[in-house]
Write a protein that holds these residues in place. Structure first.
Motif, PDB file in Angstrom:
ATOM      1  N   ILE A   5       0.907  -1.394  -0.023  1.00 45.32           N
ATOM      2  CA  ILE A   5      -0.016  -0.093  -0.054  1.00 45.32           C
ATOM      3  C   ILE A   5       0.994   1.275   0.040  1.00 45.32           C
ATOM      4  O   ILE A   5       0.627   2.117  -0.658  1.00 45.32           O
ATOM      5  CB  ILE A   5      -0.922   0.074   1.175  1.00 45.32           C
ATOM      6  N   ASN A   6       1.704   1.307   0.649  1.00 48.31           N
ATOM      7  CA  ASN A   6       2.648   2.415   0.830  1.00 48.31           C
ATOM      8  C   ASN A   6       3.417   2.644  -0.387  1.00 48.31           C
ATOM      9  O   ASN A   6       3.587   3.498  -1.082  1.00 48.31           O
ATOM     10  CB  ASN A   6       3.805   2.392   1.890  1.00 48.31           C
ATOM     11  N   PHE A   7       3.853   1.556  -1.138  1.00 46.45           N
ATOM     12  CA  PHE A   7       4.260   1.864  -2.458  1.00 46.45           C
ATOM     13  C   PHE A   7       3.674   2.352  -3.681  1.00 46.45           C
ATOM     14  O   PHE A   7       3.979   3.006  -4.438  1.00 46.45           O
ATOM     15  CB  PHE A   7       5.114   0.249  -3.067  1.00 46.45           C
ATOM     16  N   SER A   8       2.216   1.814  -3.431  1.00 47.12           N
ATOM     17  CA  SER A   8       1.425   2.327  -4.398  1.00 47.12           C
ATOM     18  C   SER A   8       1.230   3.837  -4.248  1.00 47.12           C
ATOM     19  O   SER A   8       0.869   4.408  -5.435  1.00 47.12           O
ATOM     20  CB  SER A   8       0.036   1.350  -4.128  1.00 47.12           C
ATOM     21  N   GLY A   9       1.199   4.435  -3.323  1.00 49.18           N
ATOM     22  CA  GLY A   9       1.017   5.762  -3.074  1.00 49.18           C
ATOM     23  C   GLY A   9      -0.466   5.972  -2.793  1.00 49.18           C
ATOM     24  O   GLY A   9      -0.892   7.291  -2.615  1.00 49.18           O
ATOM     25  N   LEU A  10      -1.535   5.057  -2.821  1.00 51.30           N
ATOM     26  CA  LEU A  10      -2.868   5.339  -2.638  1.00 51.30           C
ATOM     27  C   LEU A  10      -3.114   5.230  -1.246  1.00 51.30           C
ATOM     28  O   LEU A  10      -2.371   4.665  -0.182  1.00 51.30           O
ATOM     29  CB  LEU A  10      -3.755   4.002  -3.050  1.00 51.30           C
ATOM     30  N   ARG A  11      -4.101   6.231  -0.806  1.00 48.94           N
ATOM     31  CA  ARG A  11      -4.462   6.289   0.705  1.00 48.94           C
ATOM     32  C   ARG A  11      -5.863   6.577   0.806  1.00 48.94           C
ATOM     33  O   ARG A  11      -6.745   6.971   0.016  1.00 48.94           O
ATOM     34  CB  ARG A  11      -3.716   7.759   1.143  1.00 48.94           C
ATOM     35  N   VAL A  12      -6.270   5.897   1.933  1.00 54.84           N
ATOM     36  CA  VAL A  12      -7.729   5.948   2.498  1.00 54.84           C
ATOM     37  C   VAL A  12      -8.382   7.359   2.284  1.00 54.84           C
ATOM     38  O   VAL A  12      -7.541   8.296   2.939  1.00 54.84           O
ATOM     39  CB  VAL A  12      -7.840   5.321   3.682  1.00 54.84           C
ATOM     40  N   GLY A  13      -9.357   7.758   1.739  1.00 55.98           N
ATOM     41  CA  GLY A  13      -9.763   9.220   1.867  1.00 55.98           C
ATOM     42  C   GLY A  13      -9.533   9.936   0.615  1.00 55.98           C
ATOM     43  O   GLY A  13     -10.145  10.869   0.089  1.00 55.98           O
ATOM     44  N   ASP A  14      -8.547   9.271  -0.263  1.00 60.39           N
ATOM     45  CA  ASP A  14      -8.249   9.943  -1.549  1.00 60.39           C
ATOM     46  C   ASP A  14      -9.441   9.743  -2.545  1.00 60.39           C
ATOM     47  O   ASP A  14     -10.020   8.733  -2.384  1.00 60.39           O
ATOM     48  CB  ASP A  14      -6.877   9.358  -2.283  1.00 60.39           C
ATOM     49  N   PRO A  15      -9.646  10.695  -3.613  1.00 57.59           N
ATOM     50  CA  PRO A  15     -10.538  10.570  -4.469  1.00 57.59           C
ATOM     51  C   PRO A  15      -9.970   9.464  -5.542  1.00 57.59           C
ATOM     52  O   PRO A  15      -8.845   9.410  -5.745  1.00 57.59           O
ATOM     53  CB  PRO A  15     -10.706  11.872  -5.198  1.00 57.59           C
ATOM     54  N   VAL A  16     -10.838   8.771  -6.327  1.00 56.42           N
ATOM     55  CA  VAL A  16     -10.511   7.725  -7.217  1.00 56.42           C
ATOM     56  C   VAL A  16     -10.493   8.399  -8.536  1.00 56.42           C
ATOM     57  O   VAL A  16     -11.517   8.616  -9.041  1.00 56.42           O
ATOM     58  CB  VAL A  16     -11.331   6.552  -7.186  1.00 56.42           C
ATOM     59  N   THR A  17      -9.165   8.157  -9.114  1.00 52.70           N
ATOM     60  CA  THR A  17      -8.998   8.869 -10.416  1.00 52.70           C
ATOM     61  C   THR A  17      -8.170   7.846 -11.495  1.00 52.70           C
ATOM     62  O   THR A  17      -7.557   7.066 -10.703  1.00 52.70           O
ATOM     63  CB  THR A  17      -8.217  10.176 -10.478  1.00 52.70           C
ATOM     64  N   SER A  18      -8.253   8.016 -12.695  1.00 53.99           N
ATOM     65  CA  SER A  18      -7.652   7.009 -13.607  1.00 53.99           C
ATOM     66  C   SER A  18      -5.998   7.295 -13.336  1.00 53.99           C
ATOM     67  O   SER A  18      -5.431   6.371 -13.436  1.00 53.99           O
ATOM     68  CB  SER A  18      -8.045   7.411 -15.162  1.00 53.99           C
ATOM     69  N   ASP A  19      -5.920   8.387 -13.262  1.00 50.23           N
ATOM     70  CA  ASP A  19      -4.507   8.949 -12.933  1.00 50.23           C
ATOM     71  C   ASP A  19      -3.612   8.319 -11.904  1.00 50.23           C
ATOM     72  O   ASP A  19      -2.582   7.754 -11.737  1.00 50.23           O
ATOM     73  CB  ASP A  19      -4.339  10.273 -13.092  1.00 50.23           C
ATOM     74  N   GLY A  20      -4.428   8.290 -10.882  1.00 49.77           N
ATOM     75  CA  GLY A  20      -4.183   7.787  -9.503  1.00 49.77           C
ATOM     76  C   GLY A  20      -3.982   6.224  -9.691  1.00 49.77           C
ATOM     77  O   GLY A  20      -3.013   5.732  -9.102  1.00 49.77           O
ATOM     78  N   VAL A  21      -4.802   5.688 -10.300  1.00 53.09           N
ATOM     79  CA  VAL A  21      -4.816   4.336 -10.431  1.00 53.09           C
ATOM     80  C   VAL A  21      -3.593   3.877 -11.171  1.00 53.09           C
ATOM     81  O   VAL A  21      -2.555   2.825 -10.755  1.00 53.09           O
ATOM     82  CB  VAL A  21      -6.012   3.787 -10.902  1.00 53.09           C
ATOM     83  N   ALA A  22      -3.224   4.412 -12.495  1.00 51.86           N
ATOM     84  CA  ALA A  22      -2.149   4.271 -13.490  1.00 51.86           C
ATOM     85  C   ALA A  22      -0.768   4.439 -12.708  1.00 51.86           C
ATOM     86  O   ALA A  22       0.129   3.681 -12.556  1.00 51.86           O
ATOM     87  CB  ALA A  22      -2.236   4.872 -14.624  1.00 51.86           C
ATOM     88  N   ARG A  23      -0.810   5.645 -11.723  1.00 54.78           N
ATOM     89  CA  ARG A  23       0.329   5.846 -10.759  1.00 54.78           C
ATOM     90  C   ARG A  23       0.701   4.888 -10.040  1.00 54.78           C
ATOM     91  O   ARG A  23       1.910   4.351  -9.642  1.00 54.78           O
ATOM     92  CB  ARG A  23       0.137   7.387 -10.193  1.00 54.78           C
ATOM     93  N   ALA A  24      -0.374   4.265  -9.305  1.00 56.23           N
ATOM     94  CA  ALA A  24      -0.069   3.227  -8.258  1.00 56.23           C
ATOM     95  C   ALA A  24       0.407   1.914  -8.981  1.00 56.23           C
ATOM     96  O   ALA A  24       1.418   1.452  -8.531  1.00 56.23           O
ATOM     97  CB  ALA A  24      -1.166   3.026  -7.411  1.00 56.23           C
ATOM     98  N   ILE A  25      -0.034   1.640 -10.043  1.00 55.26           N
ATOM     99  CA  ILE A  25       0.322   0.490 -10.748  1.00 55.26           C
ATOM    100  C   ILE A  25       1.987   0.754 -11.217  1.00 55.26           C
ATOM    101  O   ILE A  25       2.887  -0.291 -11.026  1.00 55.26           O
ATOM    102  CB  ILE A  25      -0.413   0.021 -12.059  1.00 55.26           C
ATOM    103  N   ARG A  26       2.024   1.832 -11.842  1.00 57.95           N
ATOM    104  CA  ARG A  26       3.522   2.198 -12.284  1.00 57.95           C
ATOM    105  C   ARG A  26       4.505   2.061 -10.981  1.00 57.95           C
ATOM    106  O   ARG A  26       5.645   1.655 -11.188  1.00 57.95           O
ATOM    107  CB  ARG A  26       3.450   3.467 -12.902  1.00 57.95           C
ATOM    108  N   ASN A  27       3.972   2.601  -9.724  1.00 62.30           N
ATOM    109  CA  ASN A  27       4.896   2.783  -8.695  1.00 62.30           C
ATOM    110  C   ASN A  27       5.188   1.308  -8.181  1.00 62.30           C
ATOM    111  O   ASN A  27       6.457   1.011  -7.794  1.00 62.30           O
ATOM    112  CB  ASN A  27       4.245   3.447  -7.505  1.00 62.30           C
ATOM    113  N   LEU A  28       4.309   0.207  -8.359  1.00 60.05           N
ATOM    114  CA  LEU A  28       4.504  -1.043  -7.791  1.00 60.05           C
ATOM    115  C   LEU A  28       5.337  -1.890  -8.809  1.00 60.05           C
ATOM    116  O   LEU A  28       6.468  -2.721  -8.514  1.00 60.05           O
ATOM    117  CB  LEU A  28       3.306  -1.718  -7.607  1.00 60.05           C
TER     118      LEU A  28
END
Length: 793
Positions: free
Chosen positions: A63-86
């Protein structure tokens, strides 16, 4: 994936995940640039984060590596960034992100990962040209590491680069993995190497060259050349990195001839199908020759402009030698560059700037702008790395003192003097200069001790039988601390034995008496020399001692030294002495004054410098009355520097000696006169002349009073660390005459041959020579091919 394949599975399967996210985020995306004014609902937020598929990685870390956090809005950019980070962590072969359970509070996000397995064993196959240690050191992946394709590719690239360096340009490396039979859940990785043929350098051709021939350009290259049969020091392997270096050398050659716009615009390599060699073609663009119209100097206050221009060594109106000018400003091989001039006077912050102004297509004006800075002095001189040798022994050899103006030349001279002590590894001697402030520096000499004491052993065979020497020399001895040593004193004992000679000697030398450059040495010895005349044996016995005082006057320069040796001997003969013997018995009281100068850079394998020794002996107070004068001159010049340890050096030696008697000849000991032939271990007072039998060059009806000898050698250093080794080819000529009036410089016994020298602590020097003598000795025997062996110092 198949069990036996390793590929890059970086397939980010995010299409379905993005569709989910886009569906969830559609109302938010529909807001457009007007935002909430359209009345669309906001994007859902992350209510919960879960991780699936982990085996060794912790879910919280994912979870830490992904960059996603509880409470954040769900966006396509955020999901793509999380996959790229991992994926960039190189821990996972696949990453998916799912959304599920959308409520008024938000949406649950699931991160599904597939981890790479861990590595069990790593093995290499097919590496015939590299041993196991070499090939293993190239691997970037070890047992227990993540079986990442990135690390597989790194290892493959390193192995291929190593083989290319060794001349195997067509090597191929594949990596396969299979489940480990011993470690459950792990994979064993095997790198299979196809080495291919070794590629050597073939023909070198050029195009675009009008001003210079192909031979000129190939001569400018150092490494990428076809090896000739006689170039034993040159490698024939093709190396792409060395080709890049030789491209630069070709450009430098042009720039040194005034073609400052010249460049190598391309190179191509192809393999000759017949010879299998790599042929190289280079295309050059020469441009036009450019001349130096003017050279101006500004900013100099310490040195006058004419002196600086002399150091620069370029002439106005001549073709602009850009390479020479840069070297003469920054650093040239002779040490006569401008930077050395300033560094020798303490200007550590000296900064030159060359500005070129193209006046016309064929002329240039150059301005040298100098920033001199402030003169620096030495605050502290420190010693590091010495485990045996005392600090004061090192400090007294240095030419840098606290409070002195900083001098680059003084540091170089100090390093050379330390190397000549033979206490330290010369390859590891280095200075560390640390600025304290703008005008002060600290200098630290870093040394590495090496064995300096030797067990001196020599064995030889001569026409008179077996000869040899056994002894020990403590070359870094301390009289006050004999067990630990490190005081720089010398204590030696030698026993010379053989069929006809027996000698014992004991000596002690203090090179710095009262911490001044004054040498005091004492030696006592006994010699028994057996000989035969007309079938009747007789013995010559010599007993005595000597006292030596030495001094380094530092004038005319600090390479000089003076030594005075006072010797007292008693000689006697027993048995049936020959009636024409040059010796009976009596006392010998002699005084020898020696003037010497040595600027060699290394005591074993000198590459530069010279040495001469002029020794004059007078014996007048005892029964023996004679004078003896000897001159020895050595010259060393570097011819080629192949690597840091491999140098080709030219060595030239000339030596002469003469004995004049002004008393009874039979009062002079036979060891005073000269013998020649074989090696120096062949007998008493023997001058080496390889390619001939021992002691059989010179007269027999009377003693040898005059000798002359010249030696020329080409020496090539094979290794200097940890065991110094060099090979040599020699040509020498010499002779001994009974009287000065008989000397004929054209009547010399000549020889040529090959040799090898190895310095092995604590034994000392091992020498092997195979020489051919062209002429005849005193008994009418031609020299021919002869092997000579030296063992000891």
């Amino acid at each position: 994936m198949p069990s036996n394949a390793v590929h890059n599975p970086r397939r980010i399967r995010i299409a379905s995940a993005l569709l989910v996210m886009l569906a969830l985020a559609a109302p938010a995306l529909a807001q457009g640039p007007t935002g909430p004014a359209t009345g669309a609902p906001p994007a859902p937020r992350i209510r919960e984060l879960r991780v699936e598929g982990t085996t060794s990685a912790s879910p919280s870390a994912v979870i830490n590596f992904s960059g996603l956090r509880v409470g954040d809005p769900v966006t396509s950019d955020g999901v793509a960034r999380a996959i790229r980070n991992l994926m960039e962590r190189r821990l996972f072969s696949d990453v998916k992100v799912f959304a599920e359970g959308q409520t008024a509070d938000g949406v649950a996000i699931v991160i599904a990962v597939r981890e790479y397995p861990r590595v069990g064993r790593v093995t290499f196959n097919g590496h015939d040209e590299l041993d196991d240690k070499e090939i293993t050191a190239l691997a970037t992946i070890r047992p227990g590491d993540i079986a990442s394709p990135y690390e597989f590719d790194r290892t493959r690239a390193r192995v291929k680069a190593k083989y290319a360096e060794e001349g195997y340009l067509f090597s191929n490396v594949t990596a396969t993995q299979r489940p480990s039979e011993t470690d459950t859940g792990r994979v064993d990785v095997t790198f299979t190497i196809e080495e291919g043929p070794e590629v050597s350098i073939g023909e070198i051709t050029f195009s675009g060259n009008r001003e210079f021939s192909e031979g000129d350009l190939e001569s400018a290259m150092d490494d990428v050349k076809e090896k000739q049969w006689w170039q034993i020091w040159r490698s024939s392997k093709f190396d792409r990195a060395k080709l890049a270096e030789d491209r630069k050398r070709i450009e430098d050659f042009y720039h040194s001839q005034g073609f400052i716009d010249a460049e190598v615009i391309s190179d191509s390599i192809w393999i000759d199908p017949v010879s299998g060699k790599a042929n190289v073609h280079m295309a050059v663009s020469e441009g036009g020759r450019v001349y130096l119209r003017s050279l101006a100097v500004s900013g100099n206050t310490v040195y006058e402009t004419p002196m600086i221009r002399q150091r620069l060594g370029v002439e106005e109106g001549a073709p602009y030698n850009q390479v020479q000018l840069n070297a003469n400003v920054e650093a040239n091989a002779e040490g006569t560059d401008l930077r050395s001039l300033y560094l020798d006077n303490g200007y550590l912050t000296f900064r030159p700037e060359l500005v070129e102004r193209r006046v016309t297509p064929d002329s240039v004006d150059v301005i040298l702008r100098i920033t001199e800075g402030q003169q620096a002095s030495i605050r502290y001189v420190n010693i590091a790395g010495n485990t045996k040798t005392k600090d004061k022994v090192i400090r007294r050899e240095l030419f840098t003192r606290p409070g002195d103006t900083f001098s680059k030349q003084a540091i170089i001279r100090s390093l050379r003097t330390l190397a000549n002590l033979n206490y330290f590894n010369p390859e590891r001697l280095q200075p560390d200069v640390q600025p304290v402030d703008a005008t002060t520096v600290d200098v630290t000499y870093v040394v590495e001790e090496r064995p300096s004491d030797t067990f001196n052993a020599s064995v030889g065979f001569s026409s008179q039988g077996l000869t040899g020497v056994l002894g020990v020399s403590f070359n870094n001895f301390s009289l006050l601390e004999p067990l630990s040593g490190g005081g720089g004193q010398v204590l030696n004992f030698n026993w010379e034995f053989g069929s006809y000679v027996s000698t014992f000697s004991l000596g002690f030398t203090e090179p710095w008496l009262f911490d001044e450059p004054i040498t005091l040495g004492a030696n006592i010895y006994y010699r028994n020399l057996e000989s035969v005349y007309n079938g009747e044996p007789y013995d010559i016995r010599t007993a005595g001692g000597s006292l030596t005082n030495g001094w380094r006057p530092r004038w005319p320069d600090d390479y000089f030294r003076l030594d005075l040796t006072n010797r007292v001997l008693h000689n006697e003969i027993s048995g049936e002495a020959p009636s024409n013997s040059s010796f009976r018995q009596g006392s010998e009281i002699s005084h020898t004054l020696t003037v010497a100068r040595s600027s060699l850079d290394n005591p074993f394998f000198a590459t530069v410098g010279s040495r001469f020794v002029f020794a004059n002996t007078v014996a007048a107070l005892g029964d023996a009355k004679f004078t003896k004068h000897e001159l020895n001159f050595d010259f060393y010049s570097p011819l080629a520097q192949v690597t840091e340890q491999n140098s080709l050096v030219f060595y030239l030696n000339n030596e002469y000696g003469i004995v004049n008697d002004f008393g009874a000849l039979d009062r002079i000991a036979p060891t005073t006169f000269y013998n020649m032939g074989g090696t120096v271990i062949a007998g008493v007072n023997t001058i080496q002349l390889r390619g001939y039998r021992d002691n059989l060059i010179g007269p027999r009806s009377e003693p040898g009073r005059v000798y002359a000898k010249t030696t020329a050698e080409l020496r090539f250093g094979l290794a200097m660390n940890p065991i110094p080794i060099y090979v040599l080819g020699f040509a020498e000529a010499g002779n001994v005459w009974g009287r000065f009036s008989e000397v004929n410089p054209f009547d010399l016994k000549r020889s040529v041959g090959l040799g090898l020298r190895v310095m092995v602590p604590p034994i000392g020097l091992l020498g092997f020579d195979y020489g051919y003598g062209f002429d005849y000795d005193v008994e009418g025997v031609k020299g021919g091919w002869r092997f000579h062996f030296q063992f000891g110092r």
